[in-house]
Design a protein around this motif. Structure first.
Motif, PDB file in Angstrom:
ATOM      1  N   VAL A   1      -4.089  -6.456  -9.165  1.00 20.51           N
ATOM      2  CA  VAL A   1      -2.270  -7.240  -8.645  1.00 20.51           C
ATOM      3  C   VAL A   1      -0.856  -6.641  -9.699  1.00 20.51           C
ATOM      4  CG1 VAL A   1      -3.332  -8.939  -7.879  1.00 20.51           C
ATOM      5  CG2 VAL A   1      -2.583  -9.307 -10.082  1.00 20.51           C
ATOM      6  N   PRO A   2      -0.096  -6.334  -9.322  1.00 21.54           N
ATOM      7  CA  PRO A   2       1.368  -6.164  -9.859  1.00 21.54           C
ATOM      8  C   PRO A   2       1.972  -7.442 -10.520  1.00 21.54           C
ATOM      9  CG  PRO A   2       1.331  -5.902  -7.734  1.00 21.54           C
ATOM     10  CD  PRO A   2       0.657  -6.368  -7.740  1.00 21.54           C
ATOM     11  N   LEU A   3       2.544  -7.060 -11.031  1.00 22.37           N
ATOM     12  CA  LEU A   3       3.470  -7.345 -12.114  1.00 22.37           C
ATOM     13  C   LEU A   3       4.534  -8.045 -10.857  1.00 22.37           C
ATOM     14  CD1 LEU A   3       4.988  -5.377 -14.700  1.00 22.37           C
ATOM     15  CD2 LEU A   3       3.513  -7.514 -15.051  1.00 22.37           C
ATOM     16  N   ALA A   4       4.803  -9.221 -11.612  1.00 26.43           N
ATOM     17  CA  ALA A   4       5.567 -10.244 -10.556  1.00 26.43           C
ATOM     18  C   ALA A   4       7.115  -9.255 -10.762  1.00 26.43           C
ATOM     19  CB  ALA A   4       5.521 -11.566 -10.642  1.00 26.43           C
ATOM     20  N   GLU A   5       7.769  -8.706 -12.206  1.00 24.29           N
ATOM     21  CA  GLU A   5       8.770  -8.699 -11.671  1.00 24.29           C
ATOM     22  C   GLU A   5       8.905  -7.094 -11.911  1.00 24.29           C
ATOM     23  OE1 GLU A   5       7.130  -9.212 -16.369  1.00 24.29           O
ATOM     24  OE2 GLU A   5       7.340 -10.353 -14.194  1.00 24.29           O
ATOM     25  N   ARG A   6       9.956  -6.572 -12.264  1.00 16.88           N
ATOM     26  CA  ARG A   6      10.298  -5.178 -12.045  1.00 16.88           C
ATOM     27  C   ARG A   6       9.765  -4.555 -13.460  1.00 16.88           C
ATOM     28  NH1 ARG A   6      13.005  -2.119  -8.214  1.00 16.88           N
ATOM     29  NH2 ARG A   6      13.048  -3.548  -7.694  1.00 16.88           N
ATOM     30  N   PRO A   7       8.501  -3.566 -13.331  1.00 15.17           N
ATOM     31  CA  PRO A   7       8.508  -3.491 -14.645  1.00 15.17           C
ATOM     32  C   PRO A   7       9.409  -2.487 -15.827  1.00 15.17           C
ATOM     33  CG  PRO A   7       6.888  -2.433 -13.383  1.00 15.17           C
ATOM     34  CD  PRO A   7       8.278  -2.793 -12.218  1.00 15.17           C
ATOM     35  N   THR A   8      10.555  -1.350 -14.638  1.00 13.34           N
ATOM     36  CA  THR A   8      11.969  -1.123 -15.314  1.00 13.34           C
ATOM     37  C   THR A   8      12.787  -0.625 -14.299  1.00 13.34           C
ATOM     38  OG1 THR A   8      10.825   1.759 -14.644  1.00 13.34           O
ATOM     39  CG2 THR A   8      10.060   0.514 -16.766  1.00 13.34           C
ATOM     40  N   ARG A   9      13.787  -0.279 -14.400  1.00 16.20           N
ATOM     41  CA  ARG A   9      14.629  -0.047 -12.913  1.00 16.20           C
ATOM     42  C   ARG A   9      14.253   0.995 -12.745  1.00 16.20           C
ATOM     43  NH1 ARG A   9      19.122   3.494 -14.670  1.00 16.20           N
ATOM     44  NH2 ARG A   9      18.592   3.966 -16.789  1.00 16.20           N
ATOM     45  N   ASP A  10      13.226   1.969 -12.695  1.00 14.71           N
ATOM     46  CA  ASP A  10      12.981   3.617 -12.242  1.00 14.71           C
ATOM     47  C   ASP A  10      12.102   3.220 -11.312  1.00 14.71           C
ATOM     48  OD1 ASP A  10      14.956   4.643 -13.482  1.00 14.71           O
ATOM     49  OD2 ASP A  10      13.212   5.597 -15.487  1.00 14.71           O
ATOM     50  N   HIS A  11      11.088   1.926 -11.124  1.00 17.14           N
ATOM     51  CA  HIS A  11      10.236   1.493 -10.329  1.00 17.14           C
ATOM     52  C   HIS A  11      11.038   0.995  -8.998  1.00 17.14           C
ATOM     53  CE1 HIS A  11       7.622   1.713 -14.500  1.00 17.14           C
ATOM     54  NE2 HIS A  11       6.816   1.759 -13.372  1.00 17.14           N
ATOM     55  N   TYR A  12      10.381   1.468  -8.252  1.00 16.01           N
ATOM     56  CA  TYR A  12      10.330   1.054  -6.651  1.00 16.01           C
ATOM     57  C   TYR A  12       9.252   0.298  -5.952  1.00 16.01           C
ATOM     58  CZ  TYR A  12      14.240   4.115  -6.863  1.00 16.01           C
ATOM     59  OH  TYR A  12      15.100   4.892  -7.560  1.00 16.01           O
ATOM     60  N   ALA A  13       9.451  -1.046  -5.605  1.00 20.63           N
ATOM     61  CA  ALA A  13       8.711  -1.845  -5.068  1.00 20.63           C
ATOM     62  C   ALA A  13       8.052  -1.343  -3.821  1.00 20.63           C
ATOM     63  CB  ALA A  13       8.832  -2.716  -4.967  1.00 20.63           C
ATOM     64  N   VAL A  14       6.706  -2.091  -3.565  1.00 23.66           N
ATOM     65  CA  VAL A  14       6.387  -1.608  -2.580  1.00 23.66           C
ATOM     66  C   VAL A  14       4.958  -2.575  -2.345  1.00 23.66           C
ATOM     67  CG1 VAL A  14       4.119   0.226  -1.579  1.00 23.66           C
ATOM     68  CG2 VAL A  14       5.391   0.830  -3.388  1.00 23.66           C
ATOM     69  N   TYR A  15       5.476  -2.834  -0.513  1.00 23.00           N
ATOM     70  CA  TYR A  15       5.089  -4.521   0.011  1.00 23.00           C
ATOM     71  C   TYR A  15       4.259  -3.877   1.911  1.00 23.00           C
ATOM     72  CZ  TYR A  15       9.148  -6.088  -2.293  1.00 23.00           C
ATOM     73  OH  TYR A  15      10.651  -6.330  -3.179  1.00 23.00           O
ATOM     74  N   LEU A  16       3.263  -4.985   1.893  1.00 21.31           N
ATOM     75  CA  LEU A  16       2.627  -4.685   2.540  1.00 21.31           C
ATOM     76  C   LEU A  16       2.870  -6.457   3.219  1.00 21.31           C
ATOM     77  CD1 LEU A  16      -0.139  -3.729   3.747  1.00 21.31           C
ATOM     78  CD2 LEU A  16      -1.218  -5.008   2.778  1.00 21.31           C
ATOM     79  N   ASP A  17       3.177  -5.326   4.919  1.00 21.93           N
ATOM     80  CA  ASP A  17       3.147  -7.173   5.839  1.00 21.93           C
ATOM     81  C   ASP A  17       2.368  -7.599   6.061  1.00 21.93           C
ATOM     82  OD1 ASP A  17       2.970  -5.360   8.162  1.00 21.93           O
ATOM     83  OD2 ASP A  17       4.851  -5.170   9.010  1.00 21.93           O
ATOM     84  N   GLU A  18       2.210  -8.561   6.948  1.00 20.75           N
ATOM     85  CA  GLU A  18       1.642  -9.512   7.532  1.00 20.75           C
ATOM     86  C   GLU A  18       0.436  -8.523   9.008  1.00 20.75           C
ATOM     87  OE1 GLU A  18       4.680 -10.097  10.230  1.00 20.75           O
ATOM     88  OE2 GLU A  18       4.688 -10.008   7.883  1.00 20.75           O
ATOM     89  N   GLU A  19       0.930  -7.621   9.455  1.00 23.84           N
ATOM     90  CA  GLU A  19       0.036  -6.866  10.151  1.00 23.84           C
ATOM     91  C   GLU A  19      -0.584  -5.485   9.258  1.00 23.84           C
ATOM     92  OE1 GLU A  19       2.673  -5.832  13.593  1.00 23.84           O
ATOM     93  OE2 GLU A  19       3.543  -7.642  13.638  1.00 23.84           O
ATOM     94  N   GLY A  20      -0.404  -5.126   8.254  1.00 23.45           N
ATOM     95  CA  GLY A  20      -1.092  -4.191   7.442  1.00 23.45           C
ATOM     96  C   GLY A  20       0.004  -3.135   7.193  1.00 23.45           C
ATOM     97  N   PHE A  21       1.173  -3.686   7.751  1.00 23.00           N
ATOM     98  CA  PHE A  21       2.255  -1.931   7.576  1.00 23.00           C
ATOM     99  C   PHE A  21       2.438  -1.784   6.091  1.00 23.00           C
ATOM    100  CE2 PHE A  21       2.230  -2.475  12.463  1.00 23.00           C
ATOM    101  CZ  PHE A  21       2.699  -1.529  12.382  1.00 23.00           C
ATOM    102  N   LEU A  22       2.755  -0.498   5.541  1.00 27.20           N
ATOM    103  CA  LEU A  22       3.485  -0.136   3.773  1.00 27.20           C
ATOM    104  C   LEU A  22       4.946  -0.155   3.770  1.00 27.20           C
ATOM    105  CD1 LEU A  22       0.806   1.773   2.520  1.00 27.20           C
ATOM    106  CD2 LEU A  22       1.084  -0.368   1.793  1.00 27.20           C
ATOM    107  N   TYR A  23       5.467  -0.998   3.162  1.00 24.16           N
ATOM    108  CA  TYR A  23       6.836  -0.587   3.025  1.00 24.16           C
ATOM    109  C   TYR A  23       7.084  -0.545   1.623  1.00 24.16           C
ATOM    110  CZ  TYR A  23       7.743  -2.520   7.996  1.00 24.16           C
ATOM    111  OH  TYR A  23       7.622  -3.330   9.147  1.00 24.16           O
ATOM    112  N   GLY A  24       8.452   0.822   1.811  1.00 20.87           N
ATOM    113  CA  GLY A  24       9.038   1.399   0.224  1.00 20.87           C
ATOM    114  C   GLY A  24      10.384   0.764   0.084  1.00 20.87           C
ATOM    115  N   GLU A  25      10.561   0.303  -1.518  1.00 19.83           N
ATOM    116  CA  GLU A  25      12.155  -0.378  -1.540  1.00 19.83           C
ATOM    117  C   GLU A  25      13.214   1.315  -1.498  1.00 19.83           C
ATOM    118  OE1 GLU A  25      13.574  -3.111  -5.107  1.00 19.83           O
ATOM    119  OE2 GLU A  25      12.196  -1.242  -5.496  1.00 19.83           O
ATOM    120  N   TYR A  26      13.761   0.723  -0.701  1.00 18.78           N
ATOM    121  CA  TYR A  26      15.097   2.590  -0.527  1.00 18.78           C
ATOM    122  C   TYR A  26      16.823   1.348  -0.776  1.00 18.78           C
ATOM    123  CZ  TYR A  26      17.603   5.629   1.898  1.00 18.78           C
ATOM    124  OH  TYR A  26      18.486   6.396   2.755  1.00 18.78           O
ATOM    125  N   ASP A  27      17.012   2.304  -2.113  1.00 17.00           N
ATOM    126  CA  ASP A  27      18.157   1.944  -1.710  1.00 17.00           C
ATOM    127  C   ASP A  27      18.422   0.699  -1.941  1.00 17.00           C
ATOM    128  OD1 ASP A  27      20.692   3.051  -1.977  1.00 17.00           O
ATOM    129  OD2 ASP A  27      21.537   2.996  -0.401  1.00 17.00           O
TER     130      ASP A  27
END
Length: 121
Positions: free
Chosen positions: A61-87
């Motif tokens: 599992v990933p760290l709960a907090e952002r490792p560095t300010r250069d990292h962006y979060a990747v999420y999975l929703d309840e339907e299985g779709f992937l989302y990337g953090e953007y701006d």
């Protein structure tokens, strides 16, 4: 792997509560987290935090907090779709191209549930 000092993972409470519920399923009873004494709750949360730390260090599992300010979060929703953090607060659905990012907070207000699954550079 280097070990850095860790604060209690904010997911530990949820893990402890679900573990309590699962443990009581065997007996056909419903676990009531709120009926536990505070010291019992604390003990279960500390145990859950240890297991979560082990899962993070094992790469499950990933760290709960952002490792560095250069990292962006990747999420999975309840339907299985992937989302990337953007701006900032906006997220962009991955795989299916979308022209417009949406606010994660607004989507959650509409009932969407997201689970952090990774950090990317």
């Amino acid at each position: 792997m280097s070990t850095r000092p860790q604060s209690v993972d904010p997911r530990a409470l949820r893990v402890a509560q679900h573990r309590q519920r699962i443990a009581h399923e065997t007996y056909g009873s419903t676990a009531n987290w709120d009926s536990l004494k505070p010291d019992e709750q604390q003990l279960l949360v500390e145990e859950a935090a240890t297991w979560l730390r082990a899962a993070v260090e094992a790469g499950l599992v990933p760290l709960a907090e952002r490792p560095t300010r250069d990292h962006y979060a990747v999420y999975l929703d309840e339907e299985g779709f992937l989302y990337g953090e953007y701006d900032g607060d906006d997220i962009l659905r991955l795989v299916q191209v979308s022209e417009q990012a949406q606010s994660k907070e607004e989507l959650e207000d509409q009932g969407a549930k997201f689970r952090l699954i990774a950090w990317s550079l």
